[in-house]
Design a protein around this motif. Structure first.
Motif, PDB file in Angstrom:
ATOM      1  N   ALA A   1     143.593  15.006 -42.661  1.00  0.00           N
ATOM      2  CA  ALA A   1     142.164  15.275 -42.777  1.00  0.00           C
ATOM      3  C   ALA A   1     141.329  14.113 -42.234  1.00  0.00           C
ATOM      4  N   LEU A   2     141.810  12.886 -42.387  1.00  0.00           N
ATOM      5  CA  LEU A   2     141.065  11.725 -41.882  1.00  0.00           C
ATOM      6  C   LEU A   2     140.931  11.794 -40.362  1.00  0.00           C
ATOM      7  N   CYS A   3     141.994  12.149 -39.670  1.00  0.00           N
ATOM      8  CA  CYS A   3     141.922  12.271 -38.207  1.00  0.00           C
ATOM      9  C   CYS A   3     140.961  13.383 -37.809  1.00  0.00           C
ATOM     10  N   PHE A   4     140.956  14.466 -38.571  1.00  0.00           N
ATOM     11  CA  PHE A   4     140.033  15.565 -38.286  1.00  0.00           C
ATOM     12  C   PHE A   4     138.588  15.089 -38.397  1.00  0.00           C
ATOM     13  N   TRP A   5     138.260  14.400 -39.483  1.00  0.00           N
ATOM     14  CA  TRP A   5     136.878  13.964 -39.680  1.00  0.00           C
ATOM     15  C   TRP A   5     136.485  12.882 -38.680  1.00  0.00           C
ATOM     16  N   LEU A   6     137.412  12.009 -38.311  1.00  0.00           N
ATOM     17  CA  LEU A   6     137.101  11.017 -37.273  1.00  0.00           C
ATOM     18  C   LEU A   6     136.822  11.699 -35.933  1.00  0.00           C
ATOM     19  N   ALA A   7     137.581  12.729 -35.610  1.00  0.00           N
ATOM     20  CA  ALA A   7     137.343  13.457 -34.359  1.00  0.00           C
ATOM     21  C   ALA A   7     135.976  14.118 -34.375  1.00  0.00           C
ATOM     22  N   VAL A   8     135.602  14.709 -35.510  1.00  0.00           N
ATOM     23  CA  VAL A   8     134.296  15.364 -35.613  1.00  0.00           C
ATOM     24  C   VAL A   8     133.179  14.333 -35.485  1.00  0.00           C
TER      25      VAL A   8
ATOM     26  N   PHE B   1     133.296  11.361 -33.978  1.00  0.00           N
ATOM     27  CA  PHE B   1     133.249  10.890 -32.591  1.00  0.00           C
ATOM     28  C   PHE B   1     132.564  11.922 -31.700  1.00  0.00           C
ATOM     29  N   ASP B   2     132.869  13.203 -31.905  1.00  0.00           N
ATOM     30  CA  ASP B   2     132.218  14.241 -31.106  1.00  0.00           C
ATOM     31  C   ASP B   2     130.714  14.260 -31.334  1.00  0.00           C
ATOM     32  N   LEU B   3     130.304  14.199 -32.591  1.00  0.00           N
ATOM     33  CA  LEU B   3     128.866  14.258 -32.895  1.00  0.00           C
ATOM     34  C   LEU B   3     128.125  13.029 -32.370  1.00  0.00           C
ATOM     35  N   VAL B   4     128.683  11.849 -32.579  1.00  0.00           N
ATOM     36  CA  VAL B   4     128.027  10.628 -32.099  1.00  0.00           C
ATOM     37  C   VAL B   4     127.979  10.614 -30.571  1.00  0.00           C
ATOM     38  N   GLY B   5     129.077  10.993 -29.942  1.00  0.00           N
ATOM     39  CA  GLY B   5     129.102  11.021 -28.481  1.00  0.00           C
ATOM     40  C   GLY B   5     128.109  12.015 -27.919  1.00  0.00           C
ATOM     41  N   LEU B   6     128.035  13.197 -28.523  1.00  0.00           N
ATOM     42  CA  LEU B   6     127.074  14.208 -28.058  1.00  0.00           C
ATOM     43  C   LEU B   6     125.646  13.743 -28.290  1.00  0.00           C
ATOM     44  N   LEU B   7     125.373  13.109 -29.429  1.00  0.00           N
ATOM     45  CA  LEU B   7     124.031  12.608 -29.718  1.00  0.00           C
ATOM     46  C   LEU B   7     123.619  11.541 -28.702  1.00  0.00           C
ATOM     47  N   VAL B   8     124.514  10.581 -28.419  1.00  0.00           N
ATOM     48  CA  VAL B   8     124.204   9.525 -27.454  1.00  0.00           C
ATOM     49  C   VAL B   8     124.010  10.121 -26.061  1.00  0.00           C
ATOM     50  N   LEU B   9     124.840  11.083 -25.695  1.00  0.00           N
ATOM     51  CA  LEU B   9     124.724  11.723 -24.385  1.00  0.00           C
ATOM     52  C   LEU B   9     123.394  12.457 -24.252  1.00  0.00           C
ATOM     53  N   LEU B  10     122.993  13.199 -25.277  1.00  0.00           N
ATOM     54  CA  LEU B  10     121.735  13.940 -25.214  1.00  0.00           C
ATOM     55  C   LEU B  10     120.524  13.013 -25.234  1.00  0.00           C
ATOM     56  N   VAL B  11     120.615  11.901 -25.958  1.00  0.00           N
ATOM     57  CA  VAL B  11     119.526  10.918 -25.922  1.00  0.00           C
ATOM     58  C   VAL B  11     119.387  10.362 -24.510  1.00  0.00           C
TER      59      VAL B  11
ATOM     60  N   PHE C   1     135.175  11.637 -24.997  1.00  0.00           N
ATOM     61  CA  PHE C   1     136.550  11.582 -24.493  1.00  0.00           C
ATOM     62  C   PHE C   1     137.475  10.913 -25.498  1.00  0.00           C
ATOM     63  N   LEU C   2     137.023   9.836 -26.145  1.00  0.00           N
ATOM     64  CA  LEU C   2     137.857   9.149 -27.127  1.00  0.00           C
ATOM     65  C   LEU C   2     138.118  10.009 -28.357  1.00  0.00           C
ATOM     66  N   SER C   3     137.243  10.972 -28.623  1.00  0.00           N
ATOM     67  CA  SER C   3     137.491  11.859 -29.759  1.00  0.00           C
ATOM     68  C   SER C   3     138.728  12.712 -29.527  1.00  0.00           C
ATOM     69  N   LEU C   4     139.106  12.893 -28.270  1.00  0.00           N
ATOM     70  CA  LEU C   4     140.324  13.662 -27.984  1.00  0.00           C
ATOM     71  C   LEU C   4     141.555  13.004 -28.592  1.00  0.00           C
ATOM     72  N   ILE C   5     141.555  11.692 -28.688  1.00  0.00           N
ATOM     73  CA  ILE C   5     142.682  10.993 -29.311  1.00  0.00           C
ATOM     74  C   ILE C   5     142.833  11.438 -30.755  1.00  0.00           C
TER      75      ILE C   5
ATOM     76  N   VAL D   1     144.168  14.995 -30.992  1.00  0.00           N
ATOM     77  CA  VAL D   1     145.611  15.064 -30.749  1.00  0.00           C
ATOM     78  C   VAL D   1     146.378  14.570 -31.971  1.00  0.00           C
ATOM     79  N   PHE D   2     145.911  13.492 -32.613  1.00  0.00           N
ATOM     80  CA  PHE D   2     146.559  13.013 -33.828  1.00  0.00           C
ATOM     81  C   PHE D   2     146.529  14.082 -34.916  1.00  0.00           C
ATOM     82  N   TRP D   3     145.368  14.717 -35.094  1.00  0.00           N
ATOM     83  CA  TRP D   3     145.238  15.740 -36.132  1.00  0.00           C
ATOM     84  C   TRP D   3     146.160  16.919 -35.843  1.00  0.00           C
ATOM     85  N   TYR D   4     146.176  17.363 -34.595  1.00  0.00           N
ATOM     86  CA  TYR D   4     147.002  18.517 -34.251  1.00  0.00           C
ATOM     87  C   TYR D   4     148.487  18.194 -34.390  1.00  0.00           C
TER      88      TYR D   4
END
Length: 173
Positions: free
Chosen positions: A20-27, A29-39, A60-64, A67-70
């Motif tokens: 679950a920790l890897c899942f939440w870290l991926a989420v 990373f996705d949200l922060v990356g998308l927020l920074v990209l949209l800003v 891209f780093l959220s993919l790591i 993969v860990f979660w999966y």
């Protein structure tokens, strides 16, 4: 979540699986990356390109983490793992003569590699013989002569460098 054991098989509650920790870290990373990209795309700042690239890199780093979660949630029955970890029972092997031959060749090759590392001192760089020489060749010592160098007195360096004369042309505008 702690696993609940039923008949020696862990059953995980919650739907996220064991990682679950890897899942939440991926989420995150996705949200922060998308927020920074949209800003970087929609806010008028002079460093927008930095924000766009940084956001894409974080996504891209959220993919790591994905993969860990999966890979951490892949379920493999213990019966399939027996052969992979060397616990294959002889009566259930079903490999026949070819499987036994392959297993014997594999163990001989791996033990040969293991003993060659022991003979040379632990690895390719830690050998006890000179490079390029056959095993059993004694090491040779090389003598290196070293001399002490003292700085010279009255050494002056001139920094006068003449630059050639150049002209610049301007276009009539």
């Amino acid at each position: 979540m702690e696993p609940v054991y039923r008949d020696q098989d862990p059953v995980y509650r919650g739907g996220l699986g064991r990682c679950a920790l890897c899942f939440w870290l991926a989420v995150v990373f996705d949200l922060v990356g998308l927020l920074v990209l949209l800003v970087g795309v929609f806010v008028n700042v002079f460093f927008y390109d930095l924000l766009v690239y940084a956001g894409a890199i974080v996504v891209f780093l959220s993919l790591i983490w994905w993969v860990f979660w999966y890979s951490g949630n892949i379920e493999v029955p213990p019966a399939e793992l027996e052969d992979d970890v060397g616990l294959l029972k002889r009566d259930r092997a079903g490999l026949g003569a070819l499987g036994g031959l392959v297993r014997r060749i594999s163990s001989r090759v791996s033990s040969g590699i293991r003993t060659s590392f022991r003979r040379t001192g632990g690895g390719p760089t830690g050998g006890q013989r000179p490079a390029g020489g056959p095993p059993g060749t004694p090491q040779q010592q090389v003598a290196v002569a070293m001399a002490t160098v003292t700085p010279q007195e009255d050494v002056r360096v001139s920094c006068d460098v003449e630059m050639p004369h150049t002209t610049t042309e301007t276009s009539p505008a």
